[in-house]
Write an enzyme that holds these catalytic residues in place. Structure first.
Site, PDB file in Angstrom:
ATOM      1  CB  SER A 157      -0.760   0.053   1.287  1.00 17.81           C
ATOM      2  OG  SER A 157       0.124   0.235   2.362  1.00 17.81           O
ATOM      3  N   GLY A 158       0.428   2.269   0.237  1.00 18.64           N
ATOM      4  CA  GLY A 158       1.135   3.433   0.237  1.00 18.64           C
ATOM      5  C   GLY A 158       2.097   3.653   1.207  1.00 18.64           C
ATOM      6  CG  HIS A 159       3.559   2.153   5.905  1.00 16.63           C
ATOM      7  ND1 HIS A 159       4.469   3.186   6.209  1.00 16.63           N
ATOM      8  CD2 HIS A 159       3.778   1.051   6.352  1.00 16.63           C
ATOM      9  CE1 HIS A 159       5.342   2.603   7.115  1.00 16.63           C
ATOM     10  NE2 HIS A 159       4.881   1.434   7.420  1.00 16.63           N
ATOM     11  CG  ASP A 168      -0.695  -6.205  -0.552  1.00 18.10           C
ATOM     12  OD1 ASP A 168      -0.143  -5.213  -0.128  1.00 18.10           O
ATOM     13  OD2 ASP A 168      -1.877  -6.718  -0.480  1.00 18.10           O
ATOM     14  CG  ASP A 169      -2.443 -11.435   2.331  1.00 22.46           C
ATOM     15  OD1 ASP A 169      -1.631 -11.903   2.001  1.00 22.46           O
ATOM     16  OD2 ASP A 169      -2.671 -11.232   3.730  1.00 22.46           O
ATOM     17  CG  HIS A 185      17.581  15.490  24.967  1.00 21.44           C
ATOM     18  ND1 HIS A 185      17.255  15.157  26.410  1.00 21.44           N
ATOM     19  CD2 HIS A 185      16.963  16.880  24.707  1.00 21.44           C
ATOM     20  CE1 HIS A 185      16.835  16.182  26.986  1.00 21.44           C
ATOM     21  NE2 HIS A 185      16.376  16.991  26.052  1.00 21.44           N
ATOM     22  CG  HIS A 237       2.689   5.137  13.061  1.00 20.10           C
ATOM     23  ND1 HIS A 237       1.726   5.105  12.147  1.00 20.10           N
ATOM     24  CD2 HIS A 237       3.398   6.090  12.604  1.00 20.10           C
ATOM     25  CE1 HIS A 237       1.666   5.942  11.107  1.00 20.10           C
ATOM     26  NE2 HIS A 237       2.838   6.468  11.327  1.00 20.10           N
ATOM     27  CB  ILE A 281      -0.316  13.796  10.892  1.00 22.10           C
ATOM     28  CG1 ILE A 281       0.563  14.653   9.935  1.00 22.10           C
ATOM     29  CG2 ILE A 281      -1.897  14.267  10.932  1.00 22.10           C
ATOM     30  CD1 ILE A 281       0.092  14.315   8.735  1.00 22.10           C
TER      31      ILE A 281
END
Ligand SMILES: CC(C)(COP(=O)(O)OP(=O)(O)OC[C@H]1O[C@@H](n2cnc3c(N)ncnc32)[C@H](O)[C@@H]1OP(=O)(O)O)[C@@H](O)C(=O)NCCC(=O)NCCS
Length: 207
Positions: free
Chosen positions: A13-15, A36-37, A137, A146, A167
Site C-alpha cells: 500500500s502507500g506505506h 500483499d494479500d 534527546h 507509530h 500527524i
C-alpha cells in the site's frame, strides 16, 4: 544473522511504497519485491508484487523480510511470527535522517525522510518513525509505536508499546505516554497519559 542481498516487503500500500523507496535509496539490496494479500493491488513503482504475505515463510532463507503494515497490532503480530520463524528483519533508515550519538533503532523499524533523532534516544522494534518527525534527546520509544509525519517530541519522553502519535502532534518534555494510546492529529500532550485511550486537542484530553 547475515543479511541477504534480496528484500521482501510485506504490504504494497502507500506505506509499503514509501518503505520500498527508502530501501531502494539505501542501496543495500540487489532485488526488492512486495508481498500483499490484495490480488488487485498494483505497484506503480519498479518493485513488483510476487506473492501473498504468508509466502514470506517460504522465502526466509533467501530474503531479508520487512513488515510494512501501518496498523501497529497487525505489524507486531506478523513481525513476531517472522522472528520466531528465524527471518532476518532489517532496520530501514532513509539516508536523509539525522541521528545523534548513542541512538539505538530496533529491527523492523523504518525511519523516513527528514527525521531527526537526537542523542541518547532509543527506538524499539517494529516502529514507524514517519516523514519529518522530530524525536529529541533521551526519549524511549517502545516497540511497535507509530510516530506520524511531522510529530515533535521534546526531551526525555517515553512512549509505550503500540501507541500511535498522530500527524503533527506535539509532546512536551518529561512526559510519559502509556501503551495503547492514540494521540490525535495536531494534539499537544503536556502531561503524563496514564490511561490507554484516544486523546485530542490542545492540551490533549481523552475522548
Ligand atoms: C483522533 C482520531 C483517531 C479520531 O478518529 P475517530 O475515532 O474516527 O473520531 P471522529 O472522526 O469520529 O471524531 C470524533 C470527534 O472528535 C473530533 N476530532 C477528531 N480528531 C480530532 C483531532 N485530531 N483534534 C481535535 N478533534 C478531533 C471530531 O471533530 C469529532 O468531534 P464532534 O463529535 O464534535 O464532531 C482521528 O481523528 C485522528 O486525529 N487521526 C490521526 C490520523 C493521522 O495522524 N494519520 C497519519 C497517518 S501517517
Amino acid at each position: 544473522m547475515t543479511s541477504r542481498n534480496k528484500l521482501l516487503i510485506i504490504g504494497a500500500s502507500g506505506h509499503g511504497r514509501v518503505v520500498a523507496d527508502i530501501a531502494i535509496k539505501m542501496n543495500r539490496w540487489q532485488q526488492i519485491a512486495f508481498l500483499d494479500d490484495d490480488e488487485e493491488i498494483q505497484s506503480p513503482i519498479r518493485v513488483k508484487v510476487i506473492g501473498k504475505s504468508n509466502d514470506a515463510f517460504t522465502y526466509i532463507n533467501d530474503y531479508d523480510i520487512f513488515v510494512a503494515i501501518g496498523n501497529n497490532k497487525t505489524r507486531e503480530k506478523i513481525q513476531t511470527q517472522l522472528g520466531v520463524a528465524g527471518a532476518n528483519i532489517p532496520t530501514l533508515i532513509h539516508p536523509s535522517t539525522i541521528i545523534g550519538e548513542k541512538v539505538e533503532v530496533g529491527i523492523g523499524t523504518v525511519v523516513m525522510a527528514g527525521v531527526v533523532i537526537n542523542c541518547c534516544s532509543t527506538i524499539g522494534e517494529g516502529c514507524i518513525i514517519n516523514t519529518g518527525a522530530v524525536i529529541d534527546h533521551d526519549n524511549v520509544i517502545e516497540d511497535y509505536v507509530h510516530i506520524s509525519p511531522g510529530a515533535r517530541l521534546a526531551g526525555t519522553i517515553k512512549v509505550g508499546q503500540g501507541s500511535w502519535l498522530g500527524i503533527g502532534s506535539v509532546v512536551s518534555n518529561n512526559v510519559n505516554i502509556i501503551s495503547g494510546c492514540m494521540i490525535g492529529a495536531g494534539a499537544v500532550v503536556v502531561k503524563d497519559i496514564t490511561e490507554p485511550g484516544t486523546y485530542v486537542g490542545v492540551p490533549a484530553r481523552r475522548v
